[in-house]
Design a protein around this motif. Structure first.
Motif, PDB file in Angstrom:
ATOM      1  N   ALA A   1      25.490  61.343  34.717  1.00 46.05           N
ATOM      2  CA  ALA A   1      26.116  60.024  34.633  1.00 46.05           C
ATOM      3  C   ALA A   1      27.507  60.098  35.259  1.00 46.05           C
ATOM      4  O   ALA A   1      28.043  61.190  35.494  1.00 46.05           O
ATOM      5  CB  ALA A   1      26.201  59.581  33.188  1.00 46.05           C
ATOM      6  N   GLN A   2      28.072  58.939  35.515  1.00 47.64           N
ATOM      7  CA  GLN A   2      29.409  58.955  36.121  1.00 47.64           C
ATOM      8  C   GLN A   2      30.527  58.823  35.104  1.00 47.64           C
ATOM      9  O   GLN A   2      31.694  59.003  35.441  1.00 47.64           O
ATOM     10  CB  GLN A   2      29.511  57.857  37.183  1.00 47.64           C
ATOM     11  N   ALA A   3      30.168  58.519  33.857  1.00 52.07           N
ATOM     12  CA  ALA A   3      31.200  58.435  32.818  1.00 52.07           C
ATOM     13  C   ALA A   3      30.625  58.857  31.474  1.00 52.07           C
ATOM     14  O   ALA A   3      29.538  58.420  31.082  1.00 52.07           O
ATOM     15  CB  ALA A   3      31.766  57.022  32.736  1.00 52.07           C
ATOM     16  N   TYR A   4      31.369  59.709  30.782  1.00 51.55           N
ATOM     17  CA  TYR A   4      30.987  60.189  29.456  1.00 51.55           C
ATOM     18  C   TYR A   4      32.149  59.936  28.502  1.00 51.55           C
ATOM     19  O   TYR A   4      33.321  59.995  28.901  1.00 51.55           O
ATOM     20  CB  TYR A   4      30.680  61.687  29.479  1.00 51.55           C
ATOM     21  N   LEU A   5      31.815  59.687  27.255  1.00 50.39           N
ATOM     22  CA  LEU A   5      32.837  59.579  26.219  1.00 50.39           C
ATOM     23  C   LEU A   5      32.520  60.592  25.129  1.00 50.39           C
ATOM     24  O   LEU A   5      31.472  60.521  24.489  1.00 50.39           O
ATOM     25  CB  LEU A   5      32.878  58.164  25.626  1.00 50.39           C
ATOM     26  N   PHE A   6      33.415  61.572  24.944  1.00 56.03           N
ATOM     27  CA  PHE A   6      33.266  62.585  23.911  1.00 56.03           C
ATOM     28  C   PHE A   6      34.156  62.180  22.733  1.00 56.03           C
ATOM     29  O   PHE A   6      35.387  62.159  22.858  1.00 56.03           O
ATOM     30  CB  PHE A   6      33.683  63.961  24.418  1.00 56.03           C
ATOM     31  N   CYS A   7      33.545  61.844  21.603  1.00 56.58           N
ATOM     32  CA  CYS A   7      34.290  61.384  20.426  1.00 56.58           C
ATOM     33  C   CYS A   7      34.193  62.412  19.307  1.00 56.58           C
ATOM     34  O   CYS A   7      33.207  63.132  19.205  1.00 56.58           O
ATOM     35  CB  CYS A   7      33.723  60.062  19.911  1.00 56.58           C
TER      36      CYS A   7
ATOM     37  N   LYS B   1      38.710  49.223  36.674  1.00 55.86           N
ATOM     38  CA  LYS B   1      38.278  48.864  38.031  1.00 55.86           C
ATOM     39  C   LYS B   1      37.618  50.056  38.714  1.00 55.86           C
ATOM     40  O   LYS B   1      36.609  49.909  39.411  1.00 55.86           O
ATOM     41  CB  LYS B   1      39.490  48.392  38.852  1.00 55.86           C
ATOM     42  N   THR B   2      38.178  51.243  38.516  1.00 59.03           N
ATOM     43  CA  THR B   2      37.600  52.449  39.114  1.00 59.03           C
ATOM     44  C   THR B   2      36.295  52.818  38.427  1.00 59.03           C
ATOM     45  O   THR B   2      35.347  53.265  39.066  1.00 59.03           O
ATOM     46  CB  THR B   2      38.602  53.617  39.007  1.00 59.03           C
ATOM     47  N   LEU B   3      36.256  52.628  37.113  1.00 59.24           N
ATOM     48  CA  LEU B   3      35.060  52.984  36.350  1.00 59.24           C
ATOM     49  C   LEU B   3      33.874  52.077  36.700  1.00 59.24           C
ATOM     50  O   LEU B   3      32.724  52.486  36.610  1.00 59.24           O
ATOM     51  CB  LEU B   3      35.375  52.890  34.855  1.00 59.24           C
ATOM     52  N   GLU B   4      34.173  50.841  37.130  1.00 62.76           N
ATOM     53  CA  GLU B   4      33.099  49.898  37.489  1.00 62.76           C
ATOM     54  C   GLU B   4      32.405  50.297  38.781  1.00 62.76           C
ATOM     55  O   GLU B   4      31.194  50.136  38.919  1.00 62.76           O
ATOM     56  CB  GLU B   4      33.677  48.483  37.617  1.00 62.76           C
ATOM     57  N   GLU B   5      33.165  50.816  39.726  1.00 58.33           N
ATOM     58  CA  GLU B   5      32.593  51.176  41.027  1.00 58.33           C
ATOM     59  C   GLU B   5      33.102  52.552  41.484  1.00 58.33           C
ATOM     60  O   GLU B   5      33.824  52.658  42.482  1.00 58.33           O
ATOM     61  CB  GLU B   5      32.951  50.126  42.080  1.00 58.33           C
ATOM     62  N   PRO B   6      32.728  53.599  40.769  1.00 55.70           N
ATOM     63  CA  PRO B   6      33.209  54.937  41.162  1.00 55.70           C
ATOM     64  C   PRO B   6      32.417  55.462  42.357  1.00 55.70           C
ATOM     65  O   PRO B   6      31.235  55.132  42.515  1.00 55.70           O
ATOM     66  CB  PRO B   6      32.941  55.773  39.916  1.00 55.70           C
TER      67      PRO B   6
ATOM     68  N   ILE C   1      34.901  49.587  28.337  1.00 55.63           N
ATOM     69  CA  ILE C   1      34.884  51.011  28.688  1.00 55.63           C
ATOM     70  C   ILE C   1      33.657  51.677  28.053  1.00 55.63           C
ATOM     71  O   ILE C   1      32.918  52.424  28.702  1.00 55.63           O
ATOM     72  CB  ILE C   1      36.173  51.722  28.210  1.00 55.63           C
ATOM     73  N   LEU C   2      33.436  51.388  26.772  1.00 54.81           N
ATOM     74  CA  LEU C   2      32.307  51.985  26.052  1.00 54.81           C
ATOM     75  C   LEU C   2      30.979  51.699  26.736  1.00 54.81           C
ATOM     76  O   LEU C   2      30.106  52.571  26.829  1.00 54.81           O
ATOM     77  CB  LEU C   2      32.251  51.459  24.613  1.00 54.81           C
ATOM     78  N   SER C   3      30.822  50.469  27.235  1.00 53.68           N
ATOM     79  CA  SER C   3      29.545  50.067  27.831  1.00 53.68           C
ATOM     80  C   SER C   3      29.235  50.816  29.124  1.00 53.68           C
ATOM     81  O   SER C   3      28.093  50.813  29.580  1.00 53.68           O
ATOM     82  CB  SER C   3      29.545  48.556  28.092  1.00 53.68           C
ATOM     83  N   ARG C   4      30.239  51.455  29.701  1.00 58.87           N
ATOM     84  CA  ARG C   4      30.035  52.168  30.960  1.00 58.87           C
ATOM     85  C   ARG C   4      29.935  53.672  30.777  1.00 58.87           C
ATOM     86  O   ARG C   4      29.886  54.426  31.750  1.00 58.87           O
ATOM     87  CB  ARG C   4      31.171  51.833  31.942  1.00 58.87           C
TER      88      ARG C   4
END
Length: 358
Positions: A42-48, A132-137, A157-160
């Motif tokens: 994936a292009q974005a991960y969230l580690f919580c 903006k960057t996260l939408e179209e990386p 942010i979470l949705s991406r």
């Protein structure tokens, strides 16, 4: 070079470099390994998750793995991974410096990985610039966001992001890891001593390693339960076993004297209240083999609890827990905290309905 100049704290010396050495997050590491093997990046991960449980460590391992770098390839790794601590770099200018770099493809490896720690601390303007960057990386960019406060992250942010929830490290996992370090360092440590360290760290492995280093510096290469309990200013198991013994025998006076002794040793009375509550809870779970797994303790300690639990009726334990919980709730607002705890001890001593045994 002197010994002092070559010393490395355990948290750095034993920082995991491979998935197999990450402590207590098997489900997450297994999923990430599978994603890499199947080339589903994936292009974005969230580690919580709480502090000190391996979020940033896992992000670094992931960054190396997707680029095919070995753990030792520090130089190659450095050119492909960019880390930003949002706790101290949370302005829009800090994010723009990343945004400017994102478009440039990596010179080596397939991906540029951007690890943003404590991402919830970014300002609103920085969040907007980052979105903006996260939408179209670009296809070569991977973002790994780490946070201890997931609820503060914007839904956009979470949705991406693919979200991974890291949990607190369990006491048994922490003790096992500390035992492996003791073997490597030639340190003799009682299991109960390491258990105290793990309990004190409250799920954060990094904290456990810091406490461990302090203890070795203080006590040398032999860590006993008594030394660790004294240094960490923790009331030992014996204190609570004695309290319950006196309560079962209706020996209120003995409990009052024991509590006075605890205060004389410099312990906060609220520390005693929470401790006796935990002790009673442990007695409750050791009454039944089915709930025994809910207790995190070495086998010899579990055996002590089993023995005392056989002398405690269900009525005693439930009522005792109710009294302790009431004091815990009232403690901070009470003007007579010592009296409040002493009243609790009187109540515990009267539960079995008898006079002091002769």
């Amino acid at each position: 070079m002197t010994a002092a100049s070559t010393y490395t704290v355990s948290a750095r010396k034993y920082r995991p470099q491979e998935w197999e050495t990450v402590v207590g997050q098997d489900g997450i590491t297994r999923t990430l390994k599978q994603a890499i093997a199947q080339e589903q990046i994936a292009q974005a991960y969230l580690f919580c998750g709480p502090r000190g449980v391996g979020k940033t460590t896992s992000a670094r391992i992931f960054a190396r793995a997707i680029n095919g770098f070995e753990a030792e390839a520090g130089e190659d790794y450095a050119f492909n991974v960019f880390e930003l601590d949002a706790a101290s770099n949370n302005k829009v200018e800090d994010i723009r410096s990343i945004v400017d770099q994102v478009r440039i493809p990596p010179q080596r490896g397939r991906y540029k990985v951007y690890i943003i720690d404590e991402v919830h601390m970014l300002s609103q303007a920085a969040f907007n610039a980052f979105l903006k960057t996260l939408e179209e990386p670009p296809p070569h960019a991977v973002f790994i966001l780490a946070t201890t406060e997931k609820h503060k992250i914007l839904p956009t942010i979470l949705s991406r992001c693919q979200i991974f929830d890291f949990h607190r490290i369990t006491v048994p996992d922490m003790v096992k890891h500390l035992q492996s370090i003791c073997e490597k360092e030639g340190i003799e440590a009682e299991e109960q001593a390491l258990h105290v360290v793990a309990m004190k760290a409250d799920g954060a492995l990094r904290d456990a390693l810091s406490i461990f280093d302090q203890l070795v510096a203080f006590a040398g290469r032999k860590l006993t339960y008594d030394v660790v309990a004294e240094h960490l200013h923790v009331l030992d198991h014996t204190t609570y076993f004695r309290t319950v013994e006196h309560a079962l025998a209706g020996e209120v006076g003995e409990m009052m004297l024991l509590f006075d002794e605890i205060l004389a040793r410099g312990f906060d009375p609220h520390h005693f209240v929470t401790g006796i509550g935990e002790h009673l809870r442990n007695l409750m779970v050791t009454r039944d083999e089915a709930t025994l797994k809910l207790m995190e303790a070495p086998e010899d300690v579990k055996s002590q609890y089993r023995t005392q639990a056989q002398h405690c009726s269900l009525h005693f334990l439930v009522k005792a827990l109710e009294h302790v919980n009431a004091v815990d709730t009232q403690f901070r607002t009470s003007n007579h905290q010592r009296l409040l705890v002493e009243l609790m001890l009187m109540q515990l001593g009267s539960l079995e309905g008898g006079e002091k045994k002769k």
